[in-house]
Design a protein around this motif. Structure first.
Motif, mmCIF file in Angstrom:
data_model
loop_
_atom_site.group_PDB
_atom_site.id
_atom_site.type_symbol
_atom_site.label_atom_id
_atom_site.label_comp_id
_atom_site.label_asym_id
_atom_site.label_seq_id
_atom_site.Cartn_x
_atom_site.Cartn_y
_atom_site.Cartn_z
ATOM 1 N N ARG A 42 -6.159 5.255 -5.702
ATOM 2 C CA ARG A 42 -5.362 6.413 -6.068
ATOM 3 C C ARG A 42 -4.552 6.140 -7.338
ATOM 4 O O ARG A 42 -4.443 6.998 -8.222
ATOM 5 C CB ARG A 42 -4.428 6.772 -4.912
ATOM 6 C CG ARG A 42 -3.647 8.064 -5.108
ATOM 7 C CD ARG A 42 -2.806 8.389 -3.895
ATOM 8 N NE ARG A 42 -3.620 8.532 -2.698
ATOM 9 C CZ ARG A 42 -3.114 8.839 -1.494
ATOM 10 N NH1 ARG A 42 -1.820 9.012 -1.351
ATOM 11 N NH2 ARG A 42 -3.913 8.947 -0.456
ATOM 12 N N LEU A 43 -4.000 4.941 -7.427
ATOM 13 C CA LEU A 43 -3.203 4.577 -8.593
ATOM 14 C C LEU A 43 -4.082 4.470 -9.843
ATOM 15 O O LEU A 43 -3.718 4.950 -10.922
ATOM 16 C CB LEU A 43 -2.488 3.258 -8.334
ATOM 17 C CG LEU A 43 -1.350 2.854 -9.267
ATOM 18 C CD1 LEU A 43 -0.304 3.945 -9.373
ATOM 19 C CD2 LEU A 43 -0.718 1.551 -8.793
ATOM 20 N N SER A 65 1.850 9.824 -11.969
ATOM 21 C CA SER A 65 1.209 11.073 -12.377
ATOM 22 C C SER A 65 2.227 12.004 -13.013
ATOM 23 O O SER A 65 1.948 12.648 -14.044
ATOM 24 C CB SER A 65 0.564 11.742 -11.159
ATOM 25 O OG SER A 65 -0.047 12.951 -11.523
ATOM 26 N N SER A 95 -5.603 -0.248 -5.302
ATOM 27 C CA SER A 95 -5.225 1.140 -5.028
ATOM 28 C C SER A 95 -6.048 2.080 -5.888
ATOM 29 O O SER A 95 -5.771 2.265 -7.073
ATOM 30 C CB SER A 95 -3.727 1.347 -5.304
ATOM 31 O OG SER A 95 -3.376 2.714 -5.173
ATOM 32 N N ARG A 135 1.023 4.168 -3.039
ATOM 33 C CA ARG A 135 0.818 5.615 -2.888
ATOM 34 C C ARG A 135 1.948 6.399 -3.547
ATOM 35 O O ARG A 135 1.723 7.396 -4.225
ATOM 36 C CB ARG A 135 0.700 5.979 -1.404
ATOM 37 C CG ARG A 135 -0.614 5.593 -0.754
ATOM 38 C CD ARG A 135 -0.802 6.276 0.583
ATOM 39 N NE ARG A 135 0.233 5.866 1.546
ATOM 40 C CZ ARG A 135 0.114 4.824 2.366
ATOM 41 N NH1 ARG A 135 -0.985 4.087 2.331
ATOM 42 N NH2 ARG A 135 1.072 4.523 3.207
ATOM 43 N N LYS A 137 0.812 -1.216 0.000
ATOM 44 C CA LYS A 137 0.000 0.000 0.000
ATOM 45 C C LYS A 137 0.845 1.266 0.000
ATOM 46 O O LYS A 137 0.550 2.226 -0.717
ATOM 47 C CB LYS A 137 -0.930 0.002 1.222
ATOM 48 C CG LYS A 137 -2.088 -0.976 1.122
ATOM 49 C CD LYS A 137 -3.029 -0.799 2.299
ATOM 50 C CE LYS A 137 -4.241 -1.725 2.167
ATOM 51 N NZ LYS A 137 -5.188 -1.565 3.297
ATOM 52 N N ALA A 166 1.678 6.236 -7.309
ATOM 53 C CA ALA A 166 0.634 7.104 -7.860
ATOM 54 C C ALA A 166 1.201 8.490 -8.153
ATOM 55 O O ALA A 166 0.913 9.087 -9.204
ATOM 56 C CB ALA A 166 -0.543 7.199 -6.887
ATOM 57 N N LYS A 177 -6.826 5.993 -10.392
ATOM 58 C CA LYS A 177 -7.299 7.325 -10.793
ATOM 59 C C LYS A 177 -6.292 8.004 -11.714
ATOM 60 O O LYS A 177 -6.673 8.748 -12.632
ATOM 61 C CB LYS A 177 -7.554 8.193 -9.560
ATOM 62 C CG LYS A 177 -8.197 9.539 -9.887
ATOM 63 C CD LYS A 177 -8.506 10.339 -8.639
ATOM 64 C CE LYS A 177 -9.275 11.606 -8.984
ATOM 65 N NZ LYS A 177 -8.564 12.478 -9.930
ATOM 66 N N VAL A 178 -4.997 7.745 -11.489
ATOM 67 C CA VAL A 178 -3.977 8.307 -12.372
ATOM 68 C C VAL A 178 -4.194 7.811 -13.801
ATOM 69 O O VAL A 178 -4.169 8.588 -14.764
ATOM 70 C CB VAL A 178 -2.565 7.939 -11.885
ATOM 71 C CG1 VAL A 178 -1.513 8.378 -12.903
ATOM 72 C CG2 VAL A 178 -2.290 8.574 -10.528
#
Length: 470
Positions: free
Chosen positions: A126-127, A84, A124, A77, A73, A80, A129-130
């Motif tokens: 967040r990942l 990006s 993930s 993060r 995890k 990500a 979403k990238v």
């Protein structure tokens, strides 16, 4: 006392630090910040030209693709942020000077989604979403590539499609079919056609080839591909609509009358969805009527519209039917429509029709005639009808509100008790408006009956104006 000036983090403030100080800060931060380091390296490579920038990006993409290390995890993060920055470098730095090279690398970047997912210890958001955000920008970049150079992207598009085992990029690939210029669309369709025989009938090569055929305005190619599908994958309604829009009404009539049997898998809002034989039945009948109208078969079209109204009591269908009649014929047909609605087996459908037309007098007559048939669980129909009838047909409104209150209490729906209390308030307001000899029990008698049967439902009584005393 003079006000002390504050340091600001802006161009003027940073400029006052001097070049050497800024270089020292950037080097210190880049040593601990991979995203910043990658951005600085890409910017430096850009000074040597787009080829060096592309080489540096390729090196990083290769390293990510070939890695097999598990991603926990905390690492997800960090990745990500790093990803990006990498996507931004490709899109903004390389894409600005060489759109075609940038488009190739961004497609490679998007293709990393599957190998990365296989390495994740836990999902993930967040990942992902990238990747999702990158797809939107990637589509804009690909659209900016010169028409002839888009052809060079086809192998990369195919590589991404074949890597996309679980459909994460389906929406992106479908979106690209609408932005590619003719040369790229032709080249990609040719590539897809070459692999059709080897691919299973999933949402893949064939469906994309069809979308590209539409992009190229090649309806015959679209039809040919549709005929290659098994029956449970054919979307005959969509084909009929396309043919009708193109003015090919004889063919459209054949397709619209090819009614489905059993379950089908067809694209719905871009996703492959399982639908039953009745999916789109209303739209199919209305399209058939429109096609018949365009074929100068007006009587057949009107007969179909009337049959559709008789089954569904859809006000819009009736309006369309009436609009096609000769002058003064609509009044007789409207009376016939009202008679059919009044005798319809679905009293809730009939009530909705009379309320929406509106013919509140006929709605009230229907309520009275079926006084003991209304079930409060159909509150989506009864509550709006009662509200609409309150002003001009208060007796019918009272009957519906009482049916709603009694049903809520009989079934003990605690979350609906406040609503039932509001209905009782409406009843208290409406009862004095009824004419003499209305034939209903008084409001006091109605409340007394509720107290006898439901005295312990305190949640309800606390919502009634006046409580148990009414």
């Amino acid at each position: 006392m003079a006000k002390q000036a504050k340091a600001k983090l802006d161009r003027k403030g940073l400029g006052s630090l001097g070049l050497e100080k800024l270089i020292d800060i950037l080097l210190d931060e880049a040593a601990a910040n991979k995203a910043l380091k990658a951005r600085l390296q890409t910017a430096l490579a850009g000074e040597m030209g787009p080829d060096e920038m592309a080489r540096l990006i390729d090196k990083r993409l290769d390293a990510i693709d070939q890695s097999t290390a598990r991603i926990n995890k905390a690492r997800a993060r960090d990745m990500a942020v790093e990803f990006s920055a990498l996507a931004r470098n490709i899109l903004s730095e390389l894409g600005a000077v060489d759109p075609q090279a940038g488009a190739e690398r961004i497609l490679r970047f998007l293709g990393l989604r599957f190998p990365i997912s296989a390495r994740l210890v836990a999902d993930s958001a967040r990942l992902w979403k990238v990747f999702d955000d990158t797809e939107t920008a990637a589509q804009e970049l690909i659209q900016s590539v010169d028409a002839e150079e888009q052809v060079l992207l086809v192998p990369h598009l195919e590589r991404l499609r074949l890597r996309d085992r679980y459909g994460e990029h389906t929406g992106f690939l479908l979106g690209l079919t609408s932005v590619l210029a003719a040369p790229g669309a032709h080249a990609w369709r040719d590539a897809l056609m070459a692999v059709l025989a080897d691919e299973p009938m999933k949402f893949g090569a064939l469906d994309l080839a069809q979308r590209l055929s539409l992009r190229l305005a090649d309806i015959d190619a679209f039809l040919s591909l549709e005929k290659r599908k098994p029956e449970n994958r054919r979307d005959t309604l969509t084909v009929a609509a396309l043919l009708a829009e193109a003015g090919r009404f004889d063919q459209a009539l054949e397709w619209v009358r090819e009614r489905p049997r059993g379950m089908r898998l067809i694209p719905v809002n871009g996703s492959l969805t399982s639908v039953g034989p009745e999916y789109g039945a209303h739209e199919r009948r209305m399209l058939e009527a429109e096609i018949l109208e365009r074929l100068k078969r007006r009587e057949d079209a009107q007969e179909l519209r009337w049959r559709e109204f008789s089954e569904t009591l859809n006000p819009e269908v009736l309006k369309l039917y009436l609009s096609k009649l000769d002058d003064f014929a609509e009044f007789e047909e409207m009376d016939r429509a009202f008679a059919i609605a009044a005798e319809h087996e679905d009293i809730y459908l009939a009530l909705d029709f009379f309320i929406s037309w509106p013919r509140l007098d006929l709605a009230a007559r229907l309520v009275e005639r079926h006084n003991h048939d209304w079930e409060g669980r159909y509150y989506d129909d009864l509550a709006p009808a009662a509200e609409a009838l309150s002003a001009k047909e208060p007796r019918a409104a009272v009957l519906l509100y009482r049916a709603l209150v009694e049903d809520i209490l009989r079934r003990g729906i605690g979350m609906a008790y406040p609503q039932a209390g509001r209905y009782v308030g409406e009843l208290a307001r409406l009862m004095p408006e009824l004419p003499d000899g209305h034939g209903l029990s008084t409001h006091a008698a109605f409340l007394a009956e509720l107290r006898r049967n439901h005295s312990k439902k305190y949640g309800f009584w606390s919502s009634v104006p006046g409580g148990m005393q009414g």
